[in-house]
Write a protein that holds these residues in place. Structure first.
Motif, mmCIF file in Angstrom:
data_model
loop_
_atom_site.group_PDB
_atom_site.id
_atom_site.type_symbol
_atom_site.label_atom_id
_atom_site.label_comp_id
_atom_site.label_asym_id
_atom_site.label_seq_id
_atom_site.Cartn_x
_atom_site.Cartn_y
_atom_site.Cartn_z
ATOM 1 N N VAL A 192 0.824 -1.206 0.000
ATOM 2 C CA VAL A 192 0.000 0.000 0.000
ATOM 3 C C VAL A 192 0.856 1.253 0.000
ATOM 4 N N GLU A 193 1.924 1.260 0.761
ATOM 5 C CA GLU A 193 2.761 2.454 0.864
ATOM 6 C C GLU A 193 3.483 2.788 -0.443
ATOM 7 N N ASP A 194 3.558 1.822 -1.379
ATOM 8 C CA ASP A 194 4.191 2.094 -2.667
ATOM 9 C C ASP A 194 3.425 3.130 -3.471
ATOM 10 N N LEU A 195 2.123 3.231 -3.246
ATOM 11 C CA LEU A 195 1.334 4.218 -3.985
ATOM 12 C C LEU A 195 1.754 5.632 -3.589
ATOM 13 N N ASN A 196 1.909 5.872 -2.305
ATOM 14 C CA ASN A 196 2.368 7.183 -1.855
ATOM 15 C C ASN A 196 3.782 7.466 -2.359
ATOM 16 N N ALA A 197 4.622 6.435 -2.365
ATOM 17 C CA ALA A 197 5.987 6.609 -2.860
ATOM 18 C C ALA A 197 5.982 6.978 -4.344
ATOM 19 N N ALA A 198 5.077 6.370 -5.107
ATOM 20 C CA ALA A 198 4.979 6.665 -6.537
ATOM 21 C C ALA A 198 4.527 8.104 -6.763
ATOM 22 N N VAL A 199 3.572 8.564 -5.963
ATOM 23 C CA VAL A 199 3.084 9.943 -6.090
ATOM 24 C C VAL A 199 4.203 10.925 -5.764
ATOM 25 N N GLU A 200 4.977 10.627 -4.740
ATOM 26 C CA GLU A 200 6.104 11.493 -4.395
ATOM 27 C C GLU A 200 7.138 11.524 -5.523
ATOM 28 N N LYS A 201 7.309 10.392 -6.187
ATOM 29 C CA LYS A 201 8.317 10.286 -7.247
ATOM 30 C C LYS A 201 7.842 10.879 -8.565
ATOM 31 N N PHE A 202 6.573 10.590 -8.929
ATOM 32 C CA PHE A 202 6.078 10.940 -10.258
ATOM 33 C C PHE A 202 5.140 12.146 -10.283
ATOM 34 N N GLY A 203 4.508 12.489 -9.167
ATOM 35 C CA GLY A 203 3.435 13.483 -9.191
ATOM 36 C C GLY A 203 2.137 12.789 -9.559
ATOM 37 N N GLY A 204 1.531 13.169 -10.683
ATOM 38 C CA GLY A 204 0.342 12.460 -11.155
ATOM 39 C C GLY A 204 0.696 11.049 -11.579
ATOM 40 N N VAL A 205 -0.201 10.091 -11.288
ATOM 41 C CA VAL A 205 0.092 8.691 -11.587
ATOM 42 C C VAL A 205 -1.104 8.015 -12.240
ATOM 43 N N VAL A 206 -0.818 6.895 -12.873
ATOM 44 C CA VAL A 206 -1.848 5.998 -13.408
ATOM 45 C C VAL A 206 -1.568 4.625 -12.818
ATOM 46 N N VAL A 207 -2.548 4.084 -12.102
ATOM 47 C CA VAL A 207 -2.430 2.753 -11.515
ATOM 48 C C VAL A 207 -3.109 1.763 -12.453
ATOM 49 N N LYS A 208 -2.397 0.696 -12.803
ATOM 50 C CA LYS A 208 -2.935 -0.297 -13.727
ATOM 51 C C LYS A 208 -2.799 -1.694 -13.132
ATOM 52 N N ALA A 209 -3.904 -2.438 -13.127
ATOM 53 C CA ALA A 209 -3.820 -3.852 -12.764
ATOM 54 C C ALA A 209 -2.872 -4.547 -13.729
ATOM 55 N N ARG A 210 -2.057 -5.456 -13.205
ATOM 56 C CA ARG A 210 -1.076 -6.123 -14.059
ATOM 57 C C ARG A 210 -1.739 -6.919 -15.176
ATOM 58 N N SER A 211 -2.923 -7.453 -14.941
ATOM 59 C CA SER A 211 -3.600 -8.236 -15.969
ATOM 60 C C SER A 211 -5.098 -7.982 -15.900
ATOM 61 N N GLY A 212 -5.769 -8.239 -17.005
ATOM 62 C CA GLY A 212 -7.224 -8.194 -17.031
ATOM 63 C C GLY A 212 -7.845 -6.854 -17.342
ATOM 64 N N GLY A 213 -7.060 -5.769 -17.363
ATOM 65 C CA GLY A 213 -7.636 -4.466 -17.665
ATOM 66 C C GLY A 213 -7.963 -4.326 -19.140
ATOM 67 N N TYR A 214 -9.084 -3.642 -19.449
ATOM 68 C CA TYR A 214 -9.501 -3.493 -20.838
ATOM 69 C C TYR A 214 -10.535 -2.390 -20.919
ATOM 70 N N ASP A 215 -10.418 -1.508 -21.937
ATOM 71 C CA ASP A 215 -11.379 -0.418 -22.133
ATOM 72 C C ASP A 215 -11.584 0.397 -20.858
ATOM 73 N N GLY A 216 -10.482 0.722 -20.216
ATOM 74 C CA GLY A 216 -10.554 1.563 -19.027
ATOM 75 C C GLY A 216 -10.738 0.825 -17.724
ATOM 76 N N ARG A 217 -11.147 -0.436 -17.782
ATOM 77 C CA ARG A 217 -11.286 -1.217 -16.554
ATOM 78 C C ARG A 217 -9.906 -1.606 -16.040
ATOM 79 N N GLY A 218 -9.778 -1.648 -14.709
ATOM 80 C CA GLY A 218 -8.489 -1.985 -14.115
ATOM 81 C C GLY A 218 -7.485 -0.856 -14.177
ATOM 82 N N THR A 219 -7.967 0.385 -14.396
ATOM 83 C CA THR A 219 -7.094 1.553 -14.486
ATOM 84 C C THR A 219 -7.647 2.682 -13.624
ATOM 85 N N TRP A 220 -6.760 3.315 -12.848
ATOM 86 C CA TRP A 220 -7.142 4.444 -11.995
ATOM 87 C C TRP A 220 -6.173 5.591 -12.273
ATOM 88 N N ILE A 221 -6.710 6.751 -12.665
ATOM 89 C CA ILE A 221 -5.889 7.922 -12.976
ATOM 90 C C ILE A 221 -5.989 8.909 -11.826
#
Length: 368
Positions: free
Chosen positions: A117-146
Motif C-alpha cells: 500500500v505504501e508504494d502508492l504514496n511513494a509513486a506519487v512522491e516520485k512521479f506526481g500524477g500517476v496511473v495505476v494499472k492492474a497487471r492483468s485483465g484491464g480493458y477499455d478503461g477497466r483496471g485503471t485508476w488515474i
C-alpha cells in the motif's frame, strides 16, 4: 498452408474468417468459453479434440490476450504452432510487458510495481500524477485508476491491488496515436500509417487515419513495432498505442492481435488488417498498401442497431452482439479525399459520438 485456427469466438476472429474466405483460405475459430469450434464464418458450433486440431491446423493465432488457465484453448495457446505464443507469455501482464520495453530501450512511461500500500504514496512522491494499472485483465478503461498531481488516492483500492498492479507516471501527451503492422511467418513486415485515436472514459470512440503531421514519427513507430515483433518471434498483425510527447513517441500499450484502432482499414486501405493478418500467416506476400484518402472510424458502443445509420455516410460493420452499456457493438468507416472533408460525414454520426469529437478533428487539422 490454407487453414488457420484462431483462439477466440468474437468479432475479430469472425472478420479474420471473412478475409480468409475471399482468398480461398479457411480460418476456423475456437470458442474457449463453450469449448466448441466455429468453422469459418458459421455459427454452428461443433466439438473438436487436441488430436484433430494438430491434424488440421498447421498455424494457430489469437484474437485476444487472455484464456482459461486450463482446457484446450490453454494447451493450444502454449503449443509450438501458436504464432502468438511468445507474445502471450509477455504482453498480458503489464509488469513483463513494461520490463520487455525497458530491455529493448523502447520509450515508455516511467513506472514501478505496486507491491504494498505504501508504494502508492511513494509513486506519487516520485512521479506526481500517476496511473495505476492492474497487471492483468484491464480493458477499455477497466483496471485503471488515474490520479492527477495532488489528487485523491482514496479511489484506488491499493490494498486489493498490492502485488497485482503497476504505477506509471501520468504522461502529459499531445495526442494518442497507434500503429498497426504485420510480420509474416518468414519475417517480412508491412505497416499501416499512424492513426490518431480519441478515447473517452478509457474506450476508443474515434480514429482518424492517416494521422496528420506524422511523417517524422512513422519510421520510429515502425521500428519499435518491428523490434517488439522480432523479440517475441511473433507472426500476424500487432498494434502499439503511443502517446506523442514533445515530438517523440512513448509506448502506452501493446496488443498482439488485430486491433480496434485498425478497423479503419476495412474501407480506408486496399487490404484490411484482417486481410493482412491472414496473408502473414498463410504465406501470401505482404503487398504494398494503398490508403484511400482520409478515414474516420466511429465506434458504435452500447446502443442498438439503427436502420437510419444505413442512410448516413460510410459503411457500417455490425457485430451481432447483445447490447449492454459500454460494449463495442460495431463500427462505421467514413472515407473522404481529405481530413477536412470528413467534417460533414462525422456530423451525421453526432448522435453516437460523445461531445468533443469536432474539437478532436479541429486539433488534428491544426497540426498540418
Amino acid at each position: 498452408m490454407n487453414r488457420v485456427l484462431v483462439l477466440g469466438g468474437g468479432q475479430l476472429g469472425l472478420m479474420m474468417a471473412e478475409a480468409a474466405a475471399r482468398l480461398g483460405l479457411v480460418v476456423d475459430r475456437y470458442d474457449p468459453e463453450r469449448a466448441l469450434l466455429l468453422p469459418g464464418t458459421s455459427d454452428l458450433a461443433v466439438p473438436i479434440s487436441w488430436e484433430e486440431c494438430q491434424e488440421r491446423y498447421p498455424v494457430i493465432t489469437v484474437e485476444r490476450e487472455a484464456f482459461p488457465e486450463a482446457g484446450l484453448s490453454a494447451e493450444l495457446a502454449k503449443s509450438n504452432r501458436c504464432v502468438a505464443r511468445g507474445a502471450l507469455e509477455v504482453i498480458p501482464d503489464r509488469f513483463t510487458q513494461k520490463s520487455m520495453l525497458d530491455k529493448l530501450g523502447i520509450p515508455t512511461a516511467p513506472w514501478m510495481t505496486l507491491d504494498a500500500v505504501e508504494d502508492l504514496n511513494a509513486a506519487v512522491e516520485k512521479f506526481g500524477g500517476v496511473v495505476v494499472k492492474a497487471r492483468s485483465g484491464g480493458y477499455d478503461g477497466r483496471g485503471t485508476w488515474i490520479v492527477g498531481e495532488g489528487g485523491d488516492l482514496g479511489a484506488v483500492p491499493a490494498a486489493e491491488l498490492a502485488g497485482k498492479a503497476i504505477v506509471e507516471k501520468k504522461i502529459p501527451f499531445r495526442r494518442e496515436l497507434s500503429i498497426v503492422g504485420a510480420r509474416s511467418i518468414s519475417g517480412e513486415t508491412l505497416f499501416y500509417p499512424l492513426t490518431r485515436n480519441w478515447h473517452v472514459d478509457g474506450i476508443l470512440r474515434l480514429s482518424l487515419a492517416p494521422a496528420n503531421a506524422s511523417a517524422d514519427l512513422q519510421k520510429p513507430a515502425e521500428q519499435m513495432l518491428q523490434r517488439i515483433m522480432e523479440e517475441l518471434d511473433y507472426a500476424g498483425v500487432m498494434a502499439v498505442e503511443f502517446f506523442e510527447v514533445d515530438g517523440e513517441l512513448v509506448v502506452n500499450e501493446i496488443a498482439p492481435r488485430v486491433h480496434n484502432s485498425g478497423h479503419w482499414t476495412h474501407e480506408g486501405a486496399d487490404w484490411s488488417q484482417f486481410d493482412l493478418h491472414v496473408h502473414a500467416l498463410a504465406g501470401v506476400p505482404l503487398h504494398a498498401l494503398n490508403v484511400h484518402g482520409a478515414t474516420a472510424m466511429v465506434n458504435l458502443i452500447g446502443t442498438p442497431f439503427e436502420n437510419a445509420w444505413l442512410q448516413h455516410p460510410g459503411v457500417v460493420h455490425w457485430y451481432g452482439k447483445s447490447v449492454r452499456p459500454g460494449r463495442k457493438l460495431g463500427h462505421a468507416n467514413l472515407v473522404a479525399e481529405s481530413l477536412d472533408g470528413l467534417r460533414a460525414a462525422l456530423d451525421a454520426w453526432a448522435d453516437v459520438l460523445p461531445e468533443g469529437y469536432q474539437a478532436i478533428l479541429d486539433s488534428e487539422l491544426a497540426l498540418g
